[in-house]
Structure formats: C-alpha cells, structure tokens
Write a protein that holds these residues in place. Structure first.
Motif, short mmCIF file in Angstrom:
data_model
loop_
_atom_site.label_atom_id
_atom_site.label_comp_id
_atom_site.label_asym_id
_atom_site.label_seq_id
_atom_site.Cartn_x
_atom_site.Cartn_y
_atom_site.Cartn_z
N GLU A 164 -0.78 -4.53 2.65
CA GLU A 164 -0.18 -4.94 3.92
C GLU A 164 1.19 -5.58 3.69
OE1 GLU A 164 -2.69 -7.44 6.25
OE2 GLU A 164 -4.33 -5.98 6.34
N MET A 165 1.28 -6.43 2.68
CA MET A 165 2.56 -7.06 2.36
C MET A 165 3.60 -6.02 1.94
SD MET A 165 1.65 -10.48 0.19
CE MET A 165 0.90 -11.91 0.95
N LEU A 166 3.19 -5.13 1.06
CA LEU A 166 4.09 -4.10 0.56
C LEU A 166 4.60 -3.20 1.68
CD1 LEU A 166 1.95 -3.31 -2.58
CD2 LEU A 166 4.34 -4.02 -2.70
N ILE A 167 3.70 -2.81 2.57
CA ILE A 167 4.07 -1.93 3.68
C ILE A 167 5.02 -2.64 4.63
CG2 ILE A 167 3.19 -0.73 5.73
CD1 ILE A 167 0.59 -0.23 4.08
N PHE A 168 4.73 -3.88 4.98
CA PHE A 168 5.60 -4.62 5.90
C PHE A 168 6.98 -4.82 5.28
CE2 PHE A 168 7.43 -8.36 7.90
CZ PHE A 168 7.26 -8.05 9.24
N ASP A 169 7.01 -5.18 4.01
CA ASP A 169 8.28 -5.40 3.31
C ASP A 169 9.14 -4.14 3.34
OD1 ASP A 169 10.08 -6.82 1.36
OD2 ASP A 169 9.38 -5.22 0.04
N ALA A 170 8.54 -3.00 3.00
CA ALA A 170 9.30 -1.75 2.97
C ALA A 170 9.76 -1.34 4.36
CB ALA A 170 8.44 -0.65 2.34
N SER A 196 7.44 -4.63 -4.14
CA SER A 196 6.95 -3.69 -5.14
C SER A 196 7.47 -4.06 -6.53
CB SER A 196 7.38 -2.26 -4.79
OG SER A 196 8.79 -2.17 -4.65
N ILE A 197 8.60 -4.76 -6.58
CA ILE A 197 9.13 -5.25 -7.86
C ILE A 197 8.46 -6.57 -8.23
CG2 ILE A 197 11.19 -6.19 -9.00
CD1 ILE A 197 12.83 -4.07 -7.56
N LEU A 198 8.31 -7.46 -7.27
CA LEU A 198 7.71 -8.77 -7.54
C LEU A 198 6.29 -8.63 -8.07
CD1 LEU A 198 8.79 -10.99 -4.48
CD2 LEU A 198 9.91 -10.72 -6.70
N ILE A 199 5.54 -7.69 -7.53
CA ILE A 199 4.13 -7.58 -7.89
C ILE A 199 3.93 -7.19 -9.35
CG2 ILE A 199 3.71 -5.15 -7.29
CD1 ILE A 199 1.16 -6.10 -5.84
N LYS A 200 4.94 -6.57 -9.95
CA LYS A 200 4.84 -6.22 -11.37
C LYS A 200 4.69 -7.47 -12.24
CE LYS A 200 7.62 -1.97 -11.19
NZ LYS A 200 8.86 -1.32 -11.70
N GLY A 201 5.30 -8.58 -11.78
CA GLY A 201 5.20 -9.82 -12.53
C GLY A 201 3.79 -10.37 -12.60
N TYR A 202 2.90 -9.85 -11.76
CA TYR A 202 1.51 -10.31 -11.75
C TYR A 202 0.58 -9.27 -12.36
CZ TYR A 202 3.66 -13.57 -8.55
OH TYR A 202 4.50 -14.51 -7.99
N GLY A 203 1.18 -8.24 -13.01
CA GLY A 203 0.37 -7.26 -13.72
C GLY A 203 -0.13 -6.11 -12.88
N THR A 207 2.87 1.91 -6.28
CA THR A 207 3.56 3.19 -6.17
C THR A 207 3.50 3.67 -4.73
OG1 THR A 207 2.88 3.74 -8.43
CG2 THR A 207 3.68 5.55 -7.04
N PRO A 208 4.65 4.00 -4.11
CA PRO A 208 4.62 4.51 -2.73
C PRO A 208 3.74 5.74 -2.62
CG PRO A 208 6.87 4.00 -3.40
CD PRO A 208 6.03 3.92 -4.64
N SER A 209 2.92 5.76 -1.56
CA SER A 209 2.02 6.89 -1.32
C SER A 209 1.99 7.14 0.18
CB SER A 209 0.61 6.57 -1.85
OG SER A 209 -0.28 7.62 -1.57
N GLY A 210 2.84 8.07 0.65
CA GLY A 210 2.99 8.25 2.08
C GLY A 210 3.61 7.02 2.69
N LYS A 211 2.95 6.45 3.69
CA LYS A 211 3.43 5.21 4.30
C LYS A 211 2.74 3.98 3.72
CE LYS A 211 4.81 7.27 8.68
NZ LYS A 211 4.70 7.19 10.18
#
Length: 218
Positions: A164-170, A196-203, A207-211
């Motif tokens: 939900e966070m990733l979708i709203f951010d994009a 999507s970049i920040l979340i990498k810091g948490y392991g 990856t975008p998949s449609g919407k």
C-alpha cells in the motif's frame, strides 16, 4: 591556516545538507535548484558521515543529490575535482576541511532546513506532501519490514501494508508530474527517495508488477 587541496575526497563522500544560511542559494541563478536536492525524511536510514554509520534520521534533511547512482556530490566535476558552484557553495562545504573536522561539527546539526522552509505556505503540493508523509511514513515502513522479515512466509498482511505504501508513493509522483507539470527530477525533493529504494535498506526488494509491487527478501 587550513587550505583545501581540492582532492575531491570530501565531495565523493556525499553532498552537503542544507542550512538556513543556504536558503539564498536556492534563489541564485547559478546556485542550487530543487531538482538538485533530495529530501531525507525523518526515520529514514541514512549514512551519517561524522558517526560513520547508517542510522535512522531524527529529523528531515535536505541534501544535495549524488550523481551516477552514488552519493558523490553532483556538483563535483570528477575529472578535475572542481566544484561547479564553488562561489555559491553551501555552508557545510565552506566549513568542511578533511584535516580538521571541528568547524563542520560545530554547525553540522544546527539550523538545518526542511521542505517547508523552501516552499511558500500556499504551494499547491504541500498538502500532498503532508498526506504522503502520513501514508508513507519511513518509521512505519521500518516497523512493518522488520516484522515481515522475521517470519516472511507468514507475513502476508504485513506485506500488504508495505505494498500500500509503495503503490501510494509511486502514484503520487506520477500524479504530480502529470497534473502539475513538475519535472520528474524534482520528485526527490517533494517526496524524498522512492519507497522502493528505501525498503531495500530493510532487506526487501520491491519490483513493480502492473499497478502493484511484488516483494521478496534480499
């Protein structure tokens, strides 16, 4: 007297954070534009140079962007080690001397500015910024991500919250670029680094998949 050797070492460790005294530079024709700035939001993981470690930020910071996907200051001409805005360089650059860090440390955490210091009170994107900060809170992301990583196979609900966070951010970034006509390069200033970049810091890799986004552990 301390004299910079113009070796470029400091500039390669990251661009400066901006302070109150740097606000006039944002109005100079040959100074700094908002497309040159990335907002590091409260709670984000970021490298703290004096501490020498990646830590959660205690406050919002505006920082000059890096170049080439790295933190090397974008204003450094790497071949010649020349600063392209030397006459209008920010306060931290004026104070920084690699052989004597004390002058920088004296001002490092004082009078830092945020997006609200740069944008006029009536700016149309401010309301979206506030909504984005609520729905895409880095602190909340870290909590969800940490819990999800502990038991990934049983974390469907937590992963849904992250999506939900990733979708709203994009979607917010796309909306502002399309409707307000603002340059894509300014989104890092208005909304900070993409989730999507920040979340990498948490392991976690998003990856975008449609919407939506597919998630997997690093």
């Amino acid at each position: 007297m301390n004299e910079c050797k113009q070796c470029g070492t400091c500039c390669r460790k990251g661009g400066p954070a901006l302070h109150t005294s740097d606000l006039p530079l944002l109005k100079e024709a040959d100074g700094i534009d908002i497309t040159d700035i990335v907002t590091l939001r409260k709670g984000e993981l970021a490298y703290d140079q004096p501490v020498g470690a990646v830590i959660p930020l205690e406050e919002e910071i505006l920082k000059v962007k890096g170049s080439g996907g790295e933190w090397i200051c974008k204003f450094l001409a790497q071949a010649s080690n020349v600063c392209r805005i030397y006459k209008n360089r920010p306060l931290e650059c004026q104070k920084l001397f690699c052989e004597d860090p004390e002058p920088l440390m004296e001002i490092y955490s004082k009078d830092r500015i945020s997006r609200k210091d740069v944008l006029p009170a009536e700016h149309p994107v401010l309301e979206l910024i506030e909504e984005h900060d609520r729905k895409c809170d880095p602190i909340k992301m870290s909590e969800l991500a940490a819990s999800a990583i502990e038991n990934w196979d049983e974390s469907a609900e937590l992963q849904a919250g992250l999506r939900e966070m990733l979708i709203f951010d994009a979607s917010v970034r796309e909306l502002v670029i399309e409707k307000a006509g603002l340059p894509e390069e300014s989104m890092d200033f208005f909304f900070g680094r993409p989730m999507s970049i920040l979340i990498k810091g948490y392991g976690i890799i998003a990856t975008p998949s449609g919407k939506s986004f597919s998630l997997r552990k690093l």
